[in-house]
Design an enzyme around this catalytic site. Structure first.
Site, short mmCIF file in Angstrom:
data_model
loop_
_atom_site.label_atom_id
_atom_site.label_comp_id
_atom_site.label_asym_id
_atom_site.label_seq_id
_atom_site.Cartn_x
_atom_site.Cartn_y
_atom_site.Cartn_z
N TYR A 25 0.82 -1.22 0.00
CA TYR A 25 0.00 0.00 0.00
C TYR A 25 0.86 1.27 0.00
O TYR A 25 0.46 2.29 -0.57
CB TYR A 25 -1.00 -0.02 1.17
CG TYR A 25 -2.15 -0.96 0.88
CD1 TYR A 25 -3.12 -0.63 -0.06
CD2 TYR A 25 -2.24 -2.21 1.50
CE1 TYR A 25 -4.15 -1.50 -0.37
CE2 TYR A 25 -3.27 -3.08 1.21
CZ TYR A 25 -4.23 -2.73 0.26
OH TYR A 25 -5.25 -3.59 -0.05
N ARG B 236 1.59 1.80 -3.58
CA ARG B 236 0.43 2.32 -4.32
C ARG B 236 0.16 3.79 -3.96
O ARG B 236 -0.25 4.58 -4.79
CB ARG B 236 -0.81 1.47 -4.00
CG ARG B 236 -0.65 0.04 -4.51
CD ARG B 236 -1.96 -0.67 -4.58
NE ARG B 236 -2.85 -0.04 -5.51
CZ ARG B 236 -4.17 0.01 -5.37
NH1 ARG B 236 -4.74 -0.53 -4.32
NH2 ARG B 236 -4.92 0.60 -6.27
N GLN C 272 -15.54 3.13 -5.65
CA GLN C 272 -14.91 1.94 -5.06
C GLN C 272 -13.40 2.13 -5.03
O GLN C 272 -12.67 1.32 -4.47
CB GLN C 272 -15.23 0.71 -5.90
CG GLN C 272 -16.70 0.39 -5.98
CD GLN C 272 -16.95 -0.66 -7.06
OE1 GLN C 272 -16.85 -1.85 -6.82
NE2 GLN C 272 -17.27 -0.21 -8.25
N ASN C 273 -12.93 3.19 -5.69
CA ASN C 273 -11.48 3.38 -5.83
C ASN C 273 -10.87 3.92 -4.55
O ASN C 273 -11.48 4.73 -3.85
CB ASN C 273 -11.18 4.33 -6.99
CG ASN C 273 -11.68 3.79 -8.31
OD1 ASN C 273 -11.97 2.59 -8.41
ND2 ASN C 273 -11.81 4.64 -9.30
N ASP D 131 -7.85 5.40 -4.79
CA ASP D 131 -6.98 6.51 -5.21
C ASP D 131 -7.66 7.83 -4.86
O ASP D 131 -8.82 7.86 -4.45
CB ASP D 131 -6.63 6.41 -6.71
CG ASP D 131 -7.84 6.62 -7.62
OD1 ASP D 131 -8.55 7.62 -7.45
OD2 ASP D 131 -8.07 5.76 -8.51
N HIS E 188 -14.73 2.05 -0.29
CA HIS E 188 -13.68 1.06 0.01
C HIS E 188 -12.48 1.69 0.71
O HIS E 188 -11.41 1.09 0.75
CB HIS E 188 -13.24 0.34 -1.28
CG HIS E 188 -14.27 -0.61 -1.82
ND1 HIS E 188 -14.23 -1.12 -3.10
CD2 HIS E 188 -15.37 -1.14 -1.23
CE1 HIS E 188 -15.27 -1.94 -3.26
NE2 HIS E 188 -15.97 -1.96 -2.17
N CYS F 169 0.73 5.58 16.72
CA CYS F 169 -0.53 6.33 16.62
C CYS F 169 -0.39 7.59 17.45
O CYS F 169 -0.19 7.51 18.67
CB CYS F 169 -1.70 5.48 17.11
SG CYS F 169 -3.23 6.46 17.23
N GLY G 264 -16.91 2.42 -15.27
CA GLY G 264 -15.59 1.78 -15.12
C GLY G 264 -15.50 0.75 -14.01
O GLY G 264 -14.49 0.67 -13.33
N ALA H 223 -13.34 5.67 -20.76
CA ALA H 223 -13.99 6.62 -19.84
C ALA H 223 -13.74 8.07 -20.26
O ALA H 223 -14.65 8.90 -20.19
CB ALA H 223 -13.49 6.39 -18.41
P1 OAD Z 1 -12.13 -4.06 -12.04
O1 OAD Z 1 -10.68 -4.12 -12.39
O2 OAD Z 1 -12.80 -5.28 -11.57
O3 OAD Z 1 -12.94 -3.54 -13.31
C1 OAD Z 1 -12.55 -2.44 -14.05
C2 OAD Z 1 -13.53 -2.25 -15.18
O4 OAD Z 1 -13.16 -1.08 -15.88
C3 OAD Z 1 -13.56 -3.39 -16.19
O5 OAD Z 1 -14.91 -3.73 -16.50
C4 OAD Z 1 -12.88 -2.81 -17.42
O6 OAD Z 1 -13.40 -3.30 -18.64
C5 OAD Z 1 -13.19 -1.34 -17.27
N1 OAD Z 1 -12.20 -0.45 -17.89
C6 OAD Z 1 -10.87 -0.65 -18.08
N2 OAD Z 1 -10.30 0.41 -18.68
C7 OAD Z 1 -11.29 1.31 -18.87
C8 OAD Z 1 -11.34 2.61 -19.46
N3 OAD Z 1 -10.26 3.22 -19.96
N4 OAD Z 1 -12.55 3.24 -19.50
C9 OAD Z 1 -13.67 2.64 -19.00
N5 OAD Z 1 -13.67 1.43 -18.44
C10 OAD Z 1 -12.51 0.76 -18.37
O7 OAD Z 1 -12.30 -2.86 -10.98
P2 OAD Z 1 -13.53 -2.55 -10.01
O8 OAD Z 1 -14.81 -2.93 -10.65
O9 OAD Z 1 -13.34 -1.16 -9.56
O10 OAD Z 1 -12.09 -3.61 -3.89
O11 OAD Z 1 -13.23 -3.51 -8.81
C11 OAD Z 1 -14.09 -3.51 -7.72
C12 OAD Z 1 -13.34 -3.76 -6.43
O12 OAD Z 1 -12.57 -4.94 -6.55
C13 OAD Z 1 -12.29 -2.73 -6.10
O13 OAD Z 1 -12.81 -1.57 -5.49
C14 OAD Z 1 -11.42 -3.46 -5.15
C15 OAD Z 1 -11.31 -4.76 -5.87
O14 OAD Z 1 -11.12 -5.82 -5.08
C16 OAD Z 1 -11.44 -3.33 -2.76
O15 OAD Z 1 -10.32 -2.88 -2.73
C17 OAD Z 1 -12.22 -3.63 -1.53
#
Ligand code: OAD
Length: 238
Positions: free
Chosen positions: A59, A62, A93-94, A96, A111, A138, A178, A222
């Protein structure tokens, strides 16, 4: 055609895809590996209990990456339009900080966030000032080694859920941007919003795992489809 006005309740959900063009890796686009780590090895309480140093290193790295990336036109577009729509909420969910840096208000990091830390001894949440280590102190309760990333790991409860379910029940427009729709509860938000009467729209590179839940979809990058969609949307607002 749906008509909306400035006060229409809107919920936008974003995932890793919105930050991909800023240079941050998504989770599921690379053989299930996330920067060469299996998610179970870094993003679970069990992983942290087993090897806290490795989890901190991951982390910290990142977090450092955030200094090398900038919000892209999709983040900027959401801030620009949504900040003028007083009943709109952005749920991400990001972990960042690109929505924050783009200036988004009414933003919920369900998240958690790479820029925050939490003390497991006193529950204090605060900004990360330096790399986290197994002997970090802490400042609030003076415990040593109790500070962890304020990130929701697998098996932990996402943040703000009560508020989020209320927003989903009340919104008239739900946009998902996304996200792969692979991780619940976020993956279920479109169905909840639709059941409560909202129009649901998916903006993603490809159809997500829950694409069936959306009444309207647009596929592409996006940075292209988000500004295009919002330009069209504001044409129908006061
Ligand atoms: P994913 O990596 O599962 O999905 C990313 C999505 O973005 C995919 O459907 C891609 O096709 C799409 N994608 C990629 N590049 C793109 C672009 N340039 N424009 C638009 N779409 C694009 O990521 P999340 O769905 O965010 O949880 O994942 C959900 C959660 O899983 C995260 O928040 C994280 C992870 O485990 C935790 O950290 C708790």
């Amino acid at each position: 055609m749906h008509t909306y006005n400035k006060n229409t309740p809107i919920v936008v959900l974003t995932g890793a895809g919105i930050s991909a063009e800023s240079g941050l890796a998504t989770f599921r686009d690379n053989d299930g590996l996330w920067e060469n780590h299996r998610m179970e090895d870094v993003a679970t309480p069990e992983a942290y209990a087993r090897d806290p140093e490795m989890v901190h290193r991951f982390y910290n790295h990142r977090r450092q990456q955030l200094t090398e990336v900038q919000p892209n036109s999709a983040h900027v577009c959401l801030a620009k339009y949504m900040n003028n729509l007083p009943n709109s909420w952005l749920i991400t969910q990001n972990v960042d900080d690109l929505h924050q840096r783009a200036g988004s208000e009414r933003l919920l990091h369900m998240h958690g966030s790479l820029t925050l830390q939490r003390c497991t001894a006193c529950d204090q949440v605060g900004a990360v000032a330096a790399d986290l280590r197994t002997d970090s102190l802490c400042e609030t309760c003076q415990s040593v080694g109790s500070v962890r990333p304020h990130i929701v790991w697998f098996g932990e409860m996402p943040l703000y859920m009560e508020q989020i379910y209320q927003l989903l029940e009340q919104c008239e427009l739900f946009l998902s941007i996304g996200t792969s729709g692979a991780v619940y509860p976020a993956a279920g938000f479109a169905q909840i919003a639709a059941a409560a009467g909202a129009h649901t729209v998916e903006l993603n590179l490809v159809p997500s795992d829950v694409s069936f839940a959306f009444a309207e979809s647009h596929y592409g990058k996006a940075t292209e489809i988000v500004p295009a969609y919002f330009k069209k949307l504001v044409a129908f607002t006061d």
